[in-house]
Enzyme design. Structure first.
Site, PDB file in Angstrom:
ATOM      1  N   GLU A 142     -29.338 -62.095 -41.048  1.00 24.60           N
ATOM      2  CA  GLU A 142     -27.960 -61.743 -40.694  1.00 24.60           C
ATOM      3  C   GLU A 142     -27.094 -63.000 -40.680  1.00 24.60           C
ATOM      4  OE1 GLU A 142     -28.083 -59.682 -36.926  1.00 24.60           O
ATOM      5  OE2 GLU A 142     -29.388 -58.106 -37.705  1.00 24.60           O
ATOM      6  N   HIS A 182     -24.614 -55.396 -36.820  1.00 24.59           N
ATOM      7  CA  HIS A 182     -25.370 -55.575 -35.562  1.00 24.59           C
ATOM      8  C   HIS A 182     -24.465 -55.369 -34.338  1.00 24.59           C
ATOM      9  CE1 HIS A 182     -29.134 -57.685 -33.770  1.00 24.59           C
ATOM     10  NE2 HIS A 182     -28.639 -56.810 -32.925  1.00 24.59           N
TER      11      HIS A 182
HETATM   12  P1  NAI Z   1     -37.716 -50.672 -24.776  1.00 27.94           P
HETATM   13  O1  NAI Z   1     -38.691 -51.770 -24.573  1.00 27.94           O
HETATM   14  O2  NAI Z   1     -37.140 -49.997 -23.596  1.00 27.94           O
HETATM   15  O3  NAI Z   1     -38.389 -49.551 -25.723  1.00 27.94           O
HETATM   16  C1  NAI Z   1     -39.157 -49.822 -26.836  1.00 27.94           C
HETATM   17  C2  NAI Z   1     -40.218 -48.748 -26.940  1.00 27.94           C
HETATM   18  O4  NAI Z   1     -40.916 -48.911 -28.171  1.00 27.94           O
HETATM   19  C3  NAI Z   1     -41.261 -48.809 -25.839  1.00 27.94           C
HETATM   20  O5  NAI Z   1     -41.370 -47.550 -25.217  1.00 27.94           O
HETATM   21  C4  NAI Z   1     -42.535 -49.212 -26.566  1.00 27.94           C
HETATM   22  O6  NAI Z   1     -43.698 -48.679 -25.974  1.00 27.94           O
HETATM   23  C5  NAI Z   1     -42.284 -48.631 -27.930  1.00 27.94           C
HETATM   24  N1  NAI Z   1     -43.085 -49.232 -28.988  1.00 27.94           N
HETATM   25  C6  NAI Z   1     -43.484 -50.516 -29.126  1.00 27.94           C
HETATM   26  N2  NAI Z   1     -44.210 -50.680 -30.269  1.00 27.94           N
HETATM   27  C7  NAI Z   1     -44.258 -49.458 -30.859  1.00 27.94           C
HETATM   28  C8  NAI Z   1     -44.854 -48.975 -32.041  1.00 27.94           C
HETATM   29  N3  NAI Z   1     -45.532 -49.793 -32.860  1.00 27.94           N
HETATM   30  N4  NAI Z   1     -44.714 -47.662 -32.331  1.00 27.94           N
HETATM   31  C9  NAI Z   1     -44.024 -46.838 -31.508  1.00 27.94           C
HETATM   32  N5  NAI Z   1     -43.441 -47.236 -30.354  1.00 27.94           N
HETATM   33  C10 NAI Z   1     -43.551 -48.526 -30.040  1.00 27.94           C
HETATM   34  O7  NAI Z   1     -36.570 -51.287 -25.700  1.00 27.94           O
HETATM   35  P2  NAI Z   1     -35.078 -50.759 -25.848  1.00 27.94           P
HETATM   36  O8  NAI Z   1     -34.219 -51.393 -24.807  1.00 27.94           O
HETATM   37  O9  NAI Z   1     -35.081 -49.295 -25.966  1.00 27.94           O
HETATM   38  O10 NAI Z   1     -34.695 -51.448 -27.246  1.00 27.94           O
HETATM   39  C11 NAI Z   1     -35.263 -50.977 -28.466  1.00 27.94           C
HETATM   40  C12 NAI Z   1     -34.858 -51.872 -29.614  1.00 27.94           C
HETATM   41  O11 NAI Z   1     -33.431 -51.893 -29.758  1.00 27.94           O
HETATM   42  C13 NAI Z   1     -35.269 -53.341 -29.481  1.00 27.94           C
HETATM   43  O12 NAI Z   1     -35.781 -53.789 -30.716  1.00 27.94           O
HETATM   44  C14 NAI Z   1     -33.976 -54.080 -29.206  1.00 27.94           C
HETATM   45  O13 NAI Z   1     -34.019 -55.392 -29.707  1.00 27.94           O
HETATM   46  C15 NAI Z   1     -33.007 -53.227 -30.011  1.00 27.94           C
HETATM   47  N6  NAI Z   1     -31.602 -53.374 -29.591  1.00 27.94           N
HETATM   48  C16 NAI Z   1     -30.652 -53.396 -30.575  1.00 27.94           C
HETATM   49  C17 NAI Z   1     -29.328 -53.545 -30.251  1.00 27.94           C
HETATM   50  C18 NAI Z   1     -28.284 -53.528 -31.315  1.00 27.94           C
HETATM   51  O14 NAI Z   1     -27.216 -54.105 -31.125  1.00 27.94           O
HETATM   52  N7  NAI Z   1     -28.527 -52.895 -32.437  1.00 27.94           N
HETATM   53  C19 NAI Z   1     -28.884 -53.735 -28.860  1.00 27.94           C
HETATM   54  C20 NAI Z   1     -29.954 -53.593 -27.898  1.00 27.94           C
HETATM   55  C21 NAI Z   1     -31.263 -53.456 -28.276  1.00 27.94           C
END
Ligand code: NAI
Length: 398
Positions: free
Chosen positions: A258, A281
Site C-alpha cells: 500500500e 484501507h
Molecule cells: P479479531 O482478533 O477479533 O478476530 C479475528 C478472528 O479470526 C478470530 O476469531 C480468530 O480466531 C479468527 N481466525 C484466525 N485465524 C483464522 C483462520 N486461519 N481461519 C479462520 N479464522 C481465523 O480481529 P478483528 O478485530 O475482528 O479484526 C479482523 C481483521 O480486520 C484483522 O486482520 C485486522 O487487522 C483487520 N482490520 C482492518 C481494518 C481496516 O481498516 N480495513 C481496521 C481494523 C481491523
C-alpha cells in the site's frame, strides 16, 4: 503528570486527560528519534499513532516514562520488548473501529449486488445504464464470514438484519450470534456462500489464504470481500477469477503493498476492473472511530497512571485492579522475573510492621508486576526500600 500527545490525536483524548487532572501537550506532527530522545525526558506518558517510531534507543533514553499509548490498532511502530524490559506498558485501541469496518462491508455487499460503483461511474460519464440485469437484492442470499471475531461477528449481526443468511468459519469455536450458522471448515463455507468476507488477522495460517484453489471452491458468480489484511488474498489469483467470470465481483480495502502516504500512487493489478470496488484501507477510518480511539486509549492511560491498572496492555503482565481504599497508599513495582523478589518485598513489609491491604502479582517471562496497598503512613518508606532492591526496574507510589 505531564502527557505528550503526538500526530493530531483526537481532541477528546486531551479533554479526557485534562479532566482527570493531567497536563497535556497536544502536537500535530510525529517526532523523529532525536526529537523523541530530547523531549520524552520531560513527560510521564506519550500518545502517538503510526508515524512515530519508538525504538529501543528512544526507550533507553526516555528517563521516567511510565507508559506509551498507541492511539490506533497496530503497535509495531513501538519496540514492545524493550518497553516491557524497561517496565513500560503499551496500550492500544483494538476495538474502537470495529463497527466502522463492519458498516463498510455491509455497504459493499449491497454495492456489489447492485453494481453501484460501476453504474455511478457511467452516469458521471453521461451513460444511462438503466437495467435490472445482474442487479440483485441481498435479502435471502448467503454470506460466509471467515474469522468470527470482533469485526466478523458485527458484520453477522448487521447482515442478518437485512435478511441475509449468515454462515461463518473460525479456527476457534465461537458462539453464533442471532441465527448465524457455524461451518465445520472453510470448504463448507465457500461452497454455500454468495458473498465471502474475510475478517482474519495476519498470521502464518492466513498469509496467502485465498489462492486460486480456494477461489475454485467458491460458488460460480460469488463475490469476495477483503477488509482484513492485504496478505490474506493472492491478488493475481483474484484478478484471474474476476476476469474469467468465476467471481462476479470483489471489494478490496487492504493490499499486499500500500502507498505510504496520500501523495504516493496506488499500484494494483485490480485497478481498472469494473466489477471491483477499491478503497484505500479506510475500513476503520471514520470520525466516530477516531473519537472512540481517543476515548478508549485515554481511559487506559488514566487507569494505569492513577491506579496501576494494566488491562488491555499489549506487552505487559495484566493486573485489573480497582482504586486503593481511602486509608491506603498503593506501591507499584515492576521487577526482573527472578527468584526471591517477593520474599524480599515481604521482608521489607514485615520489617516496617505494615499491613498489606491488597496485593496482586502477575508475571511474564521477563518481568513481574506487583501492585500492593498498605496503610497510608507506610507508603513512602515501603516504596523507597522496594525501589532500592537490585531486582527493581520501576517503582512508584500512588
Ligand atoms: P479479531 O482478533 O477479533 O478476530 C479475528 C478472528 O479470526 C478470530 O476469531 C480468530 O480466531 C479468527 N481466525 C484466525 N485465524 C483464522 C483462520 N486461519 N481461519 C479462520 N479464522 C481465523 O480481529 P478483528 O478485530 O475482528 O479484526 C479482523 C481483521 O480486520 C484483522 O486482520 C485486522 O487487522 C483487520 N482490520 C482492518 C481494518 C481496516 O481498516 N480495513 C481496521 C481494523 C481491523
Amino acid at each position: 503528570m505531564d502527557i505528550l500527545l503526538l500526530e493530531n490525536i483526537h481532541q477528546v483524548a486531551k479533554t479526557n486527560l485534562e479532566n482527570a487532572g493531567f497536563n497535556v501537550d497536544l502536537r500535530k506532527s510525529a517526532m523523529n528519534e532525536d526529537e523523541l530522545i530530547s523531549e520524552l525526558k520531560n513527560y510521564d506518558a506519550v500518545g502517538l499513532r503510526s508515524k512515530t517510531k519508538i525504538t529501543p534507543k528512544v526507550i533507553e533514553e526516555a528517563g521516567n516514562l511510565l507508559s506509551i499509548c498507541a492511539f490506533c490498532i497496530g503497535t509495531n511502530q513501538i519496540h514492545l520488548n524493550s518497553a516491557n524490559q524497561r517496565g513500560i506498558p503499551v496500550f492500544n485501541a483494538p476495538y474502537s473501529n470495529t463497527r466502522s469496518v463492519a458498516e463498510l462491508v455491509i455497504a459493499e455487499i449491497i454495492s456489489l449486488s447492485r453494481r453501484l460503483t460501476h453504474v455511478s461511474m457511467l452516469a458521471h460519464q453521461g451513460v444511462w445504464e438503466k437495467s435490472a440485469t445482474n442487479a440483485h437484492e441481498v435479502r435471502g442470499k448467503n454470506l460466509g464470514i471467515v474469522g468470527y471475531g470482533h469485526i466478523g461477528s458485527q458484520v453477522s449481526v448487521l447482515a442478518e438484519a437485512m435478511g441475509i443468511n449468515v454462515f461463518y468459519y473460525d479456527i476457534v469455536k465461537k458462539l453464533p450470534l442471532g441465527n448465524a450458522t457455524p461451518c465445520a471448515n472453510l470448504e463448507e463455507l465457500l461452497e454455500i456462500s454468495d458473498f465471502v468476507s474475510f475478517h482474519v488477522p495476519e498470521t502464518s495460517s492466513t498469509k496467502n489464504m485465498v489462492t486460486k484453489e480456494v477461489i475454485k471452491q467458491m460458488k460460480q458468480g460469488a463475490y469476495l470481500i477483503n477488509a482484513s489484511r492485504g496478505s490474506v488474498v493472492v491478488i493475481e489469483d483474484l484478478v484471474e477469477a474476476l476476469q474469467s467470470g468465476k467471481l462476479r465481483g470483489a471489494a478490496v480495502d487492504v493490499f499486499p503493498s500500500e502507498p505510504k502516504n496520500n501523495d504516493e500512487e496506488f499500484h494494483s493489478l485490480l485497478r481498472g476492473l469494473d466489477n471491483v470496488i477499491l478503497t484505500p484501507h479506510i475500513g476503520g477510518s471514520t470520525e466516530e472511530a477516531q473519537e472512540a480511539i481517543g476515548m478508549e486509549v485515554s481511559e487506559s492511560m488514566i487507569r494505569f497512571l492513577n491506579d496501576g491498572f494494566t488491562g488491555g496492555a499489549v506487552n505487559f503482565p495484566v493486573i485489573e485492579c480497582g482504586k486503593p481504599q481511602e486509608s491506603a497508599r498503593r506501591v507499584i513495582n515492576v521487577h526482573k522475573n527472578v527468584p526471591g523478589v517477593i520474599s524480599n518485598v515481604t521482608k521489607i513489609v514485615s520489617s516496617l510492621g505494615a499491613n498489606i491491604m491488597y496485593q496482586n502479582l502477575n508475571t511474564d517471562p521477563n518481568i513481574g508486576y506487583l501492585v500492593m496497598d498498605v496503610q497510608a503512613g507506610y507508603g513512602p518508606e515501603l516504596s523507597e526500600q522496594i525501589a532500592a532492591l537490585d531486582t527493581s526496574i520501576k517503582t512508584r507510589l500512588l
